[in-house]
Structure formats: C-alpha cells, structure tokens
Design an enzyme around this catalytic site. Structure first.
Site, short mmCIF file in Angstrom:
data_model
loop_
_atom_site.label_atom_id
_atom_site.label_comp_id
_atom_site.label_asym_id
_atom_site.label_seq_id
_atom_site.Cartn_x
_atom_site.Cartn_y
_atom_site.Cartn_z
N LYS A 200 0.70 -1.68 0.24
CA LYS A 200 0.40 0.16 0.12
C LYS A 200 0.52 1.11 -0.12
CE LYS A 200 -3.60 -2.98 0.25
NZ LYS A 200 -4.56 -3.23 0.89
C1 LIG Z 1 -5.58 -4.07 1.16
C2 LIG Z 1 -6.75 -4.00 1.36
C3 LIG Z 1 -7.64 -4.24 2.28
C4 LIG Z 1 -7.22 -5.14 3.23
O1 LIG Z 1 -5.95 -4.97 3.96
P1 LIG Z 1 -5.33 -5.98 5.02
O2 LIG Z 1 -4.21 -4.46 5.41
O3 LIG Z 1 -4.18 -6.43 4.04
O4 LIG Z 1 -5.42 -6.80 6.05
C5 LIG Z 1 -8.89 -4.32 2.42
N1 LIG Z 1 -9.07 -3.70 1.11
C6 LIG Z 1 -8.86 -2.94 0.60
C7 LIG Z 1 -9.08 -2.56 -0.93
C8 LIG Z 1 -7.52 -3.24 0.13
O5 LIG Z 1 -6.54 -3.54 -0.53
#
Ligand SMILES: *Cc1c(COP(=O)(O)O)cnc(C)c1O
Length: 401
Positions: A200
């Site tokens: 991210k």
């Molecule tokens: C990455 C992501 C999640 C989940 O996040 P984690 O930290 O991996 O649990 C949920 N929704 C979206 C749209 C994502 O890109």
C-alpha cells in the site's frame, strides 16, 4: 526496437525488455524509518504505549478527521467499523464487487449480508445508480472502495445515504493522499478505513486505521481491538489499578508501538510519494494515449488519485489475443503485471454461502476480462517506467488485431 530479433516477444524466445522482474508495487523504507522503530524497541513500551496515541493523532490531523483508531491490519479496520455500526444477522451492507475480498468478508464476520453493487465502466468505481437499486429495508451501510486510489462519488453516495438513513463507509486502502472536491480521503465518509500492508502507499509491515468524527464509535472500536475490554494495560498501569471489564466481545487487533513509530515516519512522506506516483502515472498516460490496444482508467476533474495502482483496460477488439496472453507476454518481458481484482461474487465461498452468480454485476464482470495493473511505486526509476512503456508497446504491436 528496429531489428526482427529485438521485436520478437520474450514469450516466443526473443530478448526480454529487462532481465529482472519489476514488481507492480512495493514499500519504501528509509534510514529514518528504521531509526524510529529502533528507538521504540529501546523504550519501555512495545505495545499499547504512547506511540499508538501519537500515530492516531498524526493520522487524524493528516486527513482532517476528529478520531483515528489504529488496528493490526486493514481487514481488522473494516471489521471494527462494521462492529461499531452494529452490523449483525439480517443486516445488508452494499459493497462494490471489484475489490479485495476483505471488504465483503468484514460484513460476513459480523453475520451480515454483503450485497454486491456494480462499478462504472470507465472509472471502475462503485456506481451510485446501481447502489440506489440495491437499497432495501435491511440496508445499513454503503461502502465505497477508492479503486486504484481515485475517490468514489462521495457527493452522490452521501445523498443516497442521507435519503435512506444509512452509514457511509470509505474503504480507502488505496487512497491515502487523494482528495475529492478539495477534501482529503479519510474525511469523506462516516467511517474511512486504511491498510498499511507493504504494497500500500505507506506501510507499518501489517497495520490499519479507521478515521471518523464519531467519538463514541471511536471508543467502541478501541474497546473492540482490545478484546472488548474497557481499559488498556498502559491505562491500568498509570492508574495503579488491576480492575477492568469486558462489556462486549472483542478481538486482539492491536498495532504495536514500533509499528506506530514506523507509521508516523511513513505518513510524513505520503505527500512526496503521492506526487511521485502521480508523475509516473502522467508518463504512462502520455505514452499510452496513442495506443489503441489499452485504455487507462478515466480520472475525474473533481478528484485527485493516489495511484496505489495504475490500471489499464485492454481493448480486446483491437487485439488478437485475450488478457491472459498479454499478461504472460508482459511477465516474460520482465514487467510484473497483476490483476485487481477477481470480482468478489465470483469466489467459491460467496457462490456457496450467498448463491452469487455470473450476471450479477455486468460492468465489473466485463472489466475483469480486460484489466491489467502496471507497476507504480515511488522507488521506481524513470528507467523502470520506460521499460514498462517499451514492453507494453512491444506486446501491443505484436498482438494487434
Ligand atoms: C489491502 C486491502 C484491504 C485489506 O487490508 P489488509 O491490511 O491486507 O488486511 C481491504 N480492502 C482493500 C480495498 C485493500 O486494498
């Protein structure tokens, strides 16, 4: 790219554009990030300590929200928000189908029913018209996902939520640093959730955050991340007290102090990194404007995009092959393309549990056959960007219809 040998695709035995695979995303960790973590490791509090408050305060200020609640990952953030709103059996939550499965899973954790809405074909963002059709007596929340980093139509979604007395939620895992009508993501919906997974736009290793202006909801989410217990270890230690109560069932969804220190250090760099992501996207946009085989996502004038992903849709009419052939060819050229996402209603779990079928969300289903994610992350060099452009041009030329 002049000679026959140079234009031969790597997948057919030609020389690849690059030898090492360029990933589609990845973290940036600098020396000061490492020092921030090391300082906490030398301190008294590894978890439930002062760095958690400090990260929450910094994050709330960054997005312009009253409250920020740090949790162990983005999925926990979604779950905590569903809990705070009181989602339970019989409740429906509208989510776009073109998202990571966790968006819908968090509804199921609470015993609720995810109702899948379709996306707009040009932006691949949740379609407010389809949302309107899917609202029932049992609907409790509308969840927007800021796909690729572009905020959803929070003006139209807000109108729908207000008209039907629903909660508005922004799954903003792609979009820290983006804005809609001059307002930052994180302050656009009643609940806004973030992930700090390494891929991210900023990272704490694993980590998540919920922002809200609702102080009572924030209190419930802080309890929820701590087993449903009213006070933390740190608070009891300060008060010299052993007493605590568990009014509600909760989880251990805490984020450690050394992760929060990394989060603060990373958050400060988000504006710079967002600019770099946007600059890379601008280079792609310019290069691809003249290619009829691919179409970048449409970007609206009233929003900025944080470009967690750079997604293109293949124009299959202009190509002699399908997406999976293009995917394999780009991988062979050394470009780590990806596909975001398989529509959630296609997953076997949802087919079994909720009887979801093909045809439920035609725009998302059509897009799924055509989407490709190209590399974008701040550490990419201009040479990496050129490699990607060269590989895309080479593959498009080879597969022109
Ligand atoms: C990455 C992501 C999640 C989940 O996040 P984690 O930290 O991996 O649990 C949920 N929704 C979206 C749209 C994502 O890109």
């Amino acid at each position: 790219m002049s000679t026959q040998a140079e234009t031969q695709l790597a997948v057919e035995g030609g020389p690849p554009v690059r030898n090492d695979l360029l990933p589609y995303g990845g973290q940036t960790i600098r020396e000061d990030d490492i020092n921030a973590v090391a300082d906490v490791l030398r301190s008294d509090w590894l978890t439930t300590g002062p760095m958690v408050d400090a990260f929450e305060k910094d994050f709330a200020a960054f997005v312009g929200a009253e409250e920020a609640v740090a949790v162990s990952n983005g999925t926990a953030a979604l779950h905590a928000a569903m809990h705070a709103v009181g989602v339970g059996p019989g409740d429906e939550v509208i989510v776009p189908t073109l998202t990571f499965a966790a968006t819908a899973n968090s509804v199921v954790f609470q015993g609720g029913t995810p109702v899948f809405a379709d996306v707009r074909p040009d932006t691949l963002l949740i379609d407010p018209e389809d949302v309107a059709k899917k609202i029932t007596e049992r609907t409790k929340i509308i969840v927007g996902v800021d796909y690729a980093g572009q905020p959803c139509r929070y003006d139209e979604l807000r109108q729908l939520a207000d008209a039907h007395d629903l909660v508005l939620h922004d799954d903003a895992c792609h979009a820290i640093g983006a804005e809609f009508n001059g307002r930052p993501v994180g302050a656009l919906a009643d609940f806004n959730t973030f992930s700090f997974h390494p891929v991210k736009n900023m990272t704490t290793g694993e980590g998540g955050m919920i922002t809200t202006d609702d102080a009572e909801a924030a209190r419930r989410m802080r309890e929820f991340r701590n087993h449903g217990i009213t006070t933390t270890h740190h608070e009891r230690s300060e008060q010299g007290s052993w007493f605590y109560e568990m009014p509600d069932l909760g989880y251990n969804y805490r984020l450690t102090d050394f992760q929060c220190a990394l989060g603060r250090s990373q958050l400060a760099k988000v504006p710079e990194w967002t600019e770099r992501r946007q600059a890379i996207a601008a280079q792609y946009d310019e290069a691809f404007a003249s290619l009829d085989g691919i179409q970048p996502l449409h970007m609206r004038e009233d929003a900025t995009c944080a470009y967690h992903l750079y997604v293109v849709q293949l124009n299959l009419d202009a190509l002699s092959v399908d997406r999976s052939t293009v995917f394999d060819a780009l991988r062979a050229e050394g470009i780590g393309v990806n596909v975001h996402y398989i529509p959630v209603h296609y997953h076997p779990f949802y087919r079994k549990r909720f009887d979801t079928k093909e045809g439920l969300c035609p725009n998302a289903e059509a897009a799924y056959e055509r989407i490709l994610t190209l590399p974008v992350f701040p550490r990419m060099t201009d040479g990496d960007v050129r490699d990607t452009v060269n590989a895309v041009e080479k593959v498009m030329a080879a597969y022109r219809a």
